[in-house]
Design an enzyme around this catalytic site. Sequence first.
Site, mmCIF file in Angstrom:
data_model
loop_
_atom_site.group_PDB
_atom_site.id
_atom_site.type_symbol
_atom_site.label_atom_id
_atom_site.label_comp_id
_atom_site.label_asym_id
_atom_site.label_seq_id
_atom_site.Cartn_x
_atom_site.Cartn_y
_atom_site.Cartn_z
ATOM 1 N N ASP A 113 -1.604 -11.627 44.107
ATOM 2 C CA ASP A 113 -1.533 -12.279 45.426
ATOM 3 C C ASP A 113 -1.566 -11.209 46.519
ATOM 4 O OD1 ASP A 113 1.096 -11.374 44.636
ATOM 5 O OD2 ASP A 113 1.932 -12.511 46.295
ATOM 6 N N ASP A 147 -6.192 -14.686 28.226
ATOM 7 C CA ASP A 147 -7.034 -13.927 29.143
ATOM 8 C C ASP A 147 -7.876 -14.878 29.982
ATOM 9 O OD1 ASP A 147 -8.465 -12.041 30.506
ATOM 10 O OD2 ASP A 147 -9.857 -11.624 28.845
ATOM 11 N N GLU A 163 -1.343 -11.812 35.030
ATOM 12 C CA GLU A 163 -1.400 -11.257 36.387
ATOM 13 C C GLU A 163 -1.216 -9.737 36.319
ATOM 14 O OE1 GLU A 163 1.092 -13.234 39.282
ATOM 15 O OE2 GLU A 163 0.179 -12.133 40.943
ATOM 16 N N HIS A 188 -5.425 -12.436 36.478
ATOM 17 C CA HIS A 188 -5.040 -13.235 37.648
ATOM 18 C C HIS A 188 -4.879 -12.255 38.809
ATOM 19 C CE1 HIS A 188 -3.283 -16.799 39.595
ATOM 20 N NE2 HIS A 188 -2.483 -15.929 40.197
HETATM 21 O O1 9MR Z 1 7.625 -10.453 38.059
HETATM 22 C C1 9MR Z 1 8.174 -11.650 38.562
HETATM 23 C C2 9MR Z 1 8.786 -12.443 37.431
HETATM 24 O O2 9MR Z 1 9.860 -11.725 36.868
HETATM 25 C C3 9MR Z 1 9.271 -13.785 37.963
HETATM 26 O O3 9MR Z 1 9.743 -14.562 36.876
HETATM 27 C C4 9MR Z 1 8.134 -14.496 38.657
HETATM 28 C C5 9MR Z 1 8.514 -15.848 39.219
HETATM 29 O O4 9MR Z 1 9.431 -15.710 40.247
HETATM 30 O O5 9MR Z 1 7.640 -13.688 39.708
HETATM 31 C C6 9MR Z 1 7.123 -12.448 39.270
HETATM 32 O O6 9MR Z 1 6.702 -11.731 40.374
HETATM 33 C C7 9MR Z 1 5.585 -12.228 41.096
HETATM 34 C C8 9MR Z 1 6.006 -12.282 42.549
HETATM 35 O O7 9MR Z 1 6.998 -13.259 42.711
HETATM 36 C C9 9MR Z 1 4.822 -12.575 43.484
HETATM 37 N N1 9MR Z 1 3.745 -11.658 43.235
HETATM 38 C C10 9MR Z 1 3.298 -11.674 41.852
HETATM 39 C C11 9MR Z 1 4.426 -11.251 40.943
HETATM 40 C C12 9MR Z 1 3.978 -11.111 39.496
HETATM 41 O O8 9MR Z 1 3.703 -12.330 38.890
#
Ligand code: 9MR
Length: 562
Positions: free
Chosen positions: A183, A532, A541, A488
């Site tokens: 993102d 994937d 991601e 992602h």
């Molecule tokens: O790494 C994060 C993971 O531990 C959490 O469970 C998840 C949901 O809150 O979010 C992950 O972090 C994301 C972040 O909130 C937004 N940018 C992408 C991150 C990786 O997925």
Amino acid sequence: MKKSLLPLAIFAMFLSSCTTSTIVSKADNHEHIRFNQLGYYPDAIKEFVVADYEATSFQILNEKGKKAFEGELIIKGVWESSGESILQGDFSALSKTGNYTLQLNTGLTSAPFEIAKGLYGAALDASIKSFYFQRASMAIEKQYGGIYKRASGHPDDHCFYHSSTGKEEGTLNSPGAWYDAGDYGKYVVNAAITVGQMLNLLEMVPDAIPTDQLNIPESGNGIRDLLDEIRFELDWVMTMQDEDGGVYHKLTALNFGGFIMPEDYDLDRYIIGKGTFSSLTFAAVLAQASRIYADIDPVFSSEALVAAECAWDWAVENSDVPFRNPEDVVTGQYGDDQFSDDFYWAAAELFISTGKESYLETLTKNDQPYIHQITNSWKFFIRNMGFHTLLINDKQNEELTKKHLALSDELLAKMESIPYGISIDHFEWGSNSDVLNQAMILCIAHHLSGEQKYLDGAIRNTDYIFGKNATGFSFLTGFGSKQVMNPHHRPSGADDIDEPVPGFILGGPNKDKQDRAQVEYTSDFPARSYADVEASYASNEVCLNWNAPAVFVLGYLEQVYK
Ligand code: 9MR
């Protein structure tokens, strides 16, 4: 000591759940032979596994197809986390550099791999360069392999204050930073952790990553590129401090945008939240940076320290201000409501940088368990970062060293029970970063003790990342013989280039499959809950704090095995 090879008959009974036939084409090799697709250092251990397949021995063939080594496969049993019956092969004794393939006695053959010095050099460079590709607020014109371009990023010069910041009107000029992940958000907590881990490496092994030639805009300025790249992030971090010392939590839109390039993005950007977690992680990383940049840029160094102490003071006054997404915000939360580990990391960095007794007192009173709590690595690994910085900087060394080595021994013991040679059997969002964070712990243990066993453990973890795992994928984009093609990651999905942007660690297997509504997973086993496909934000991601431990570990191993 190796277990002796059991007779094939027992093995056949043992494989009662095995459904594969012994006639498998070479193209299917990744289904069964799981090895480090980048290869192996000449002087390091060299292990691979064979999953759900019947064979008894193997050969390593050189480029000419001649036998360079032969060995027997050892039965490791069924791994509950993947449901696979595992055999293990070991060719550590083969140290001659060259290009090889691995062939089982059935004829099944792996893709080629190398035994080489500098084995992880290219992967290390790419994993650093990936941060450059994440730079917001600028066009990315430099090319990687002649193919990658981005027209512009987000200027972020007029970001609205969300009411969760305590401000009702106005805008903030907050340019720079790396996008967090797939993102386009910018989050203080994750910035701090990511930078903190990479600075850990440079404090521990000052000569690691000397390169000034990664082809980023600052290359050739006499400062190593990693420090230039990190500075790009830190300059943004500094903009996130309010006048009273408190630090805003994040800069994002209210929601995630589609899979479009940054230049096509038109959501308003906001400064959101302000709390204890962001203030303490800000204080920690800027205190750390003030040491490391002292000679490179004394003005920045002293400004960073002042900012860090102001943020600390604010956090002491506001010691329990958790962050939760306001109702109208759904971007990444990075929330926490337990701050003692965050106080610990910040106090450790501030103590090392200032020598002030008050920080030492906080540390002494704040007794943290010496563990590695896996999952949510951005939240729980902060405690370890406090320990690590004290160890690396020779503070409170004796007792902490003992505890660090005891934890590392626990990890090694657990590895023995997991046939893939890692220490985790619990797979949540970002599991690959759990593996890499444990490799980081083991690298530090090796640095402290010089004991080979810790290095072997770190190598086993990198073997896992590069293909010796229950999915058969190499989890670094652009690397390996079975590569991830659909991360992602918005720029990878939205540019008109087939290959993903290189140098990113993927999240990895995640038993919770939060994206199951959009993603079809082919296995229910935790260690194989990986897909994937672009839609898989829960397993596929990329993210800053997943790359940082890769830089640490690859950087360390490259130094040791040079
Ligand atoms: O790494 C994060 C993971 O531990 C959490 O469970 C998840 C949901 O809150 O979010 C992950 O972090 C994301 C972040 O909130 C937004 N940018 C992408 C991150 C990786 O997925």
